[in-house]
Scaffold this active site. Structure first.
Site, PDB file in Angstrom:
ATOM      1  N   ASP A  50      -5.213 -81.675 -39.197  1.00  0.00           N
ATOM      2  CA  ASP A  50      -5.828 -80.356 -39.018  1.00  0.00           C
ATOM      3  C   ASP A  50      -6.960 -80.362 -37.994  1.00  0.00           C
ATOM      4  OD1 ASP A  50      -7.079 -82.009 -41.023  1.00  0.00           O
ATOM      5  OD2 ASP A  50      -8.406 -80.341 -41.486  1.00  0.00           O
ATOM      6  N   GLU A  51      -7.145 -79.222 -37.369  1.00  0.00           N
ATOM      7  CA  GLU A  51      -8.326 -78.869 -36.582  1.00  0.00           C
ATOM      8  C   GLU A  51      -8.618 -79.818 -35.414  1.00  0.00           C
ATOM      9  OE1 GLU A  51     -10.918 -76.331 -39.752  1.00  0.00           O
ATOM     10  OE2 GLU A  51     -11.209 -78.498 -39.810  1.00  0.00           O
TER      11      GLU A  51
END
Length: 893
Positions: free
Chosen positions: A544-545
């Site tokens: 993620d991210e």
């Protein structure tokens, strides 16, 4: 003789220098001691809507042109402090954009760590005077828990010390954080309702106390089919006799201990509970399915598999109260889980959680038939598992302390302070981890380890940099020292992660050493699982991210023309995507290995899937944005790819979930606006938790969540601002694979706080993961849902179902949590003063409500409306069934 004189002179000079250094250190230490003991910090949130009150937040570069005003005050209780040789370090989750006192400057160090220093204009902290420093920060701060504890002082070579009134692990930061007051809204468009006693009373108004007879034979989570008989069985002093064929001894022992926890003996003379496995007894059986029959002669359980027998016994345990006499209703049940995946994710990277806390969580999960433990073992702020051959991962990566070079520890974050003796530091030994996996296995819980990469990897990266430096210092070759190095030394990319770390937060996906590191970690943890008797079947990649936040939609380039209103102005020409200036990654692009820099996280996910598959693991799991540039689930080497879907529904997640399912991924519903358990229980500045996705996620909201028809939730809930939203599914939806709650721990520093945030909300999660309620509608493409406009949900059925559940929690389940020594959250009562009387209610009927009219010096039990004299101040609270704990106290205005 000349040589002798020279030696004497050298010795004298050395002694003088040493004396001078000692004097300097002593002077520095005196400054630190004075500031840490004499100064009192006060942190006051002044304005959360500064953009509407004269501050040009856009010009300051605030995301979505949103900023807040805060005043930091230092009250000096002692003599004047004139030295400029000091710095105060503090963690602030909001980026500081401006300092409005020219005697001070504040520098962002990394993550949420900031340094406050005097400028040349500093005139000192005067004796018995208060110095104020107005600042402007990004976004808003609407909760006391937004402020982090353990502000600490340094000076030259002195030992850092924490400022006394900030030194706490508690959620109660009132020693230095002033009351939020009316600054509890995030914007002028925030239409949420502040939970005061009066508003809470209204919120609870439709919940009624049910007679205990109406709760007979009720099992949590709710069975698929249940028929309750008319007779009761009282378990005598001989207790129960468990004859469970097919269950391993470890699992039988778990069940025995759970009966004993209820003070029910287990022997050979008690009420007979027989269990066996018989797949042929089920037409469409699934793992965990069981049939239960309870009569006066005994109880029989037929399980589809081992877990079915185990869950059948859990249903019997569910029927029992924590107090004698222990009674069972005669009944028959046919039951099976709604979802194969019924889980919870625990983040131990941000703040460490002890082995005992993890085991307590696992034990309670098993009682409510949850079967997946997603173990988040690494993040930017910490590495939490011992890996043989890579000692720096735990000697450096698991520790936080004040070391600006980060060669012996990571820098403090999230209020951990300058020393390594807080929950910012810690790790699971290899033996700890094996013990946890064994513990989970005996409870039919699969442990899914997550090592987050390529983003959120700073703890690993800094550890491997320390390893590299050590080996180079030992004279090892560049090749040997770089074997597990995770950064490209040519990379000068200017990038900022979601939590404000620089390029050292992103593992470089273009290095062979990064893949070698991934292989090493997967191999070692897989070996631990084998030793524990539960080989890994799912590896969580994270993913993620992996982005630079300054390319987000809330910012625009300072030279943009025309400029959009409501966006922060920054110089985007100096910003880079992660790895943009890495020569290794530029070579990848030139060779056509990846289309562009932004495709690198998904490329790395595919590469790691090959390592996972080669390790004999058939399933890879990831946060959905980690695989967004892969064409489909077939792009990966593993047989299955599951994704934790974590878009907020009101920002389009009600529809985008279908994209992942239609690409062949198995979708685990993990929406933050419903089942992130680090969000607050209610809208109140004294209720801790992050709130970027939801102002509250309480038990009722989670219970009312429809995980397999996401658009339906627009008819039963609101968005973050407390407004209605509209939802229409535009794609085919094949159905969810599972449901997972998440506990992120940025502001959850202790084991006790973790229990508070998890329970009793996790009971609502377990109910929705196991049982599809009759008020849940089936997904249909093209059907619009909106509260106040559409009426597809049978609201009476929903209310009746919630009322039953709330009564079971209040009258039965919380007593069991008491016996398990779980520090769950007790709800604050609703209350109002009407016609001279106190009237009160509670979210969970059956809990004791108490009131005080003398400021809490003494308390009385509330049963019926109570007459209150004029000018009496009324305080209220609830008390746990075992009378050992109480809720937060509030005054009834």
């Amino acid at each position: 003789m000349q040589k002798f004189k020279k030696t004497i002179l050298t010795t004298a000079v050395t002694s003088l220098l040493g004396f001078g250094v000692a004097q300097s250190v002593n002077a520095s230490q005196e400054v630190v001691d004075e500031i840490s003991s004499q100064l009192q910090v006060n942190y006051k949130i002044v304005d959360n809507n500064a953009n509407n009150n004269g501050v040009d937040c856009a010009a300051l570069g605030a995301d979505w042109a949103s900023c807040n005003k805060v005043t930091i005050s230092f009250k000096n209780k002692g003599s004047a402090i004139k030295s400029r040789d000091w710095a105060i370090y503090f963690d602030n989750i909001r980026m500081i954009l401006k300092v409005n006192n020219d005697q001070f400057k504040i520098t962002h160090i990394t993550g949420d760590l900031h340094r406050l220093e005097p400028t040349e204009k500093f005139t000192g902290f005067e004796a018995n005077q208060t110095t104020t420093i107005p600042i402007v920060g990004e976004y808003w701060q609407i909760s006391q828990s937004d402020v982090m504890p353990r502000w600490y002082v340094t000076s030259s070579d002195a030992k850092a010390k924490v400022i006394a009134n900030t030194d706490t692990d508690s959620d109660n930061l009132s020693a230095f954080v002033l009351p939020i007051g009316n600054q509890w809204k995030i914007s002028l468009y925030d239409h949420n309702i502040l939970m005061t006693p009066q508003n809470r009373f209204q919120h609870n108004a439709d919940i009624t106390m049910m007679d205990a007879s109406l709760l007979r034979g009720q099992i949590l989570p709710t069975p698929t089919k249940l028929t309750v008989g008319n007779e009761d069985i009282t378990l005598g002093q001989q207790g129960v006799d468990l004859a469970l064929n097919g269950l391993e001894n470890e699992s039988v022992e778990v069940l025995q201990n759970q009966f004993k926890q209820l003070n029910i003996p287990v022997g050979t003379e008690g009420f007979k509970i027989e269990g066996k496995i018989d797949k042929d007894n089920f037409d469409n059986g699934v793992n965990g399915a069981y049939k239960l029959n309870i009569t006066q002669q005994g109880a029989t359980i037929v399980g589809y598999d081992e877990s079915g027998v185990f869950y059948g016994v859990q249903s019997i345990l569910s029927l029992l109260s924590a107090k004698e006499p222990h009674k069972l209703a005669t009944l028959t049940a046919e039951d099976q889980p709604r979802f194969e995946y019924r889980g919870i994710m625990l983040d131990t990277g941000r703040n460490f959680k002890t082995k005992q806390a993890v085991m307590q969580l696992l034990d309670t999960m098993s009682k409510y038939k949850m079967n997946k433990f997603h173990f988040h073992l690494s993040d930017d702020e910490g590495w939490r598992i011992e890996i043989p051959g890579l000692p720096e991962l735990t000697t450096v990566g698991s520790q936080r302390c004040h070391d600006l070079n980060e060669q012996k520890c990571l820098l403090p974050q999230l209020g951990s302070g300058p020393d390594s003796n807080t929950n910012g530091s810690g790790y699971f030994t290899r033996n700890d981890y094996i013990e946890i996996v064994k513990y989970a296995k005996s409870r039919f819980i699969e442990v899914i380890p997550e090592i987050d990469m390529p983003a959120h990897a700073r703890a690993a990266i800094m550890s491997m940099e320390a390893r590299y430096n050590r080996l180079i210092a030992e004279g090892k070759s560049e090749e040997e020292a770089s074997e597990y190095r995770l950064v490209d030394p040519t990379d000068t990319s200017n990038t900022t992660s979601v939590q404000f770390y620089n390029r050292q937060s992103y593992l470089n996906p273009c290095l062979d050493s990064s893949k070698k590191f991934a292989n090493k970690i997967i191999t070692e943890i897989a070996e631990m699982h084998k030793e524990a008797g539960q080989p890994i079947s799912t590896w969580h990649f994270g993913g993620d991210e992996a982005k630079n936040i300054y390319f987000g939609n809330g910012y625009q380039d300072i030279n943009a023309s025309p400029k959009a209103e409501g966006k922060g102005l920054i110089d985007q020409s100096v910003e880079d995507h992660p790895w943009a200036k890495s020569q290794a990654c530029q070579t990848f692009i030139k060779k056509g290995i990846v289309e562009d820099i932004e495709h690198l996280p998904s490329y790395f996910a595919v590469e790691v899937s090959k390592i996972i598959e080669n390790s004999g693991i058939n399933r890879m799991q990831a946060w959905q944005d980690g695989v967004k540039f892969a064409p489909s689930a077939k792009s990966f080497a593993t047989k299955d790819v599951t994704v934790n879907f974590w878009d907020t529904l009101y920002w389009g997640g009600y529809d985008s979930a279908s994209e992942w399912a239609n690409k062949g991924y198995k979708v685990i519903i993990s929406n933050p606006d419903y089942i992130y358990l680090d969000m607050p229980y209610e809208v109140n500045p004294n209720e801790s938790g992050y709130y970027w996705a939801a102002r509250f996620n309480d038990e009722r909201k989670i219970f009312s969540f429809a995980p397999d028809n996401l658009p339906q939730n627009a008819e039963t809930s609101f968005d973050r601002n407390g407004d209605e939203f509209e939802a229409t599914g535009t794609m085919n939806w094949p159905g969810a694979y599972g449901l997972s709650a998440q506990i992120w721990t940025e502001d959850i520093r202790t084991d006790e706080k973790m229990a508070y945030m998890a329970f009793p909300r996790l009971l609502s999660v377990a109910e929705r993961a196991w049982h599809k309620a009759d008020w849940e509608t089936d997904y249909k493409k093209g059907v619009k849902y909106k509260q106040g406009e559409t009426h597809y949900v049978d609201q009476k059925k929903l209310l009746d179902d919630w009322n039953r559940f709330a009564n079971l929690v209040g009258q039965r389940e919380l007593s069991k949590l008491d016996l398990a020594k779980i520090d769950y959250r007790l709800p604050i009562p609703g209350a109002k003063l009407e016609k001279g009387k106190l009237i009160a209610n509670i979210a969970f009927p059956g809990l004791t409500i108490e009131y005080s009219i003398n400021g809490g010096k003494s308390w009385k039990q509330y049963k019926d409306p109570v007459a209150i004299k004029n000018r009496e101040t009324v305080s209220i609270r609830s008390v746990s069934p075992n009378q050992k704990r109480a809720s937060r106290v509030e005054q009834v205005k």
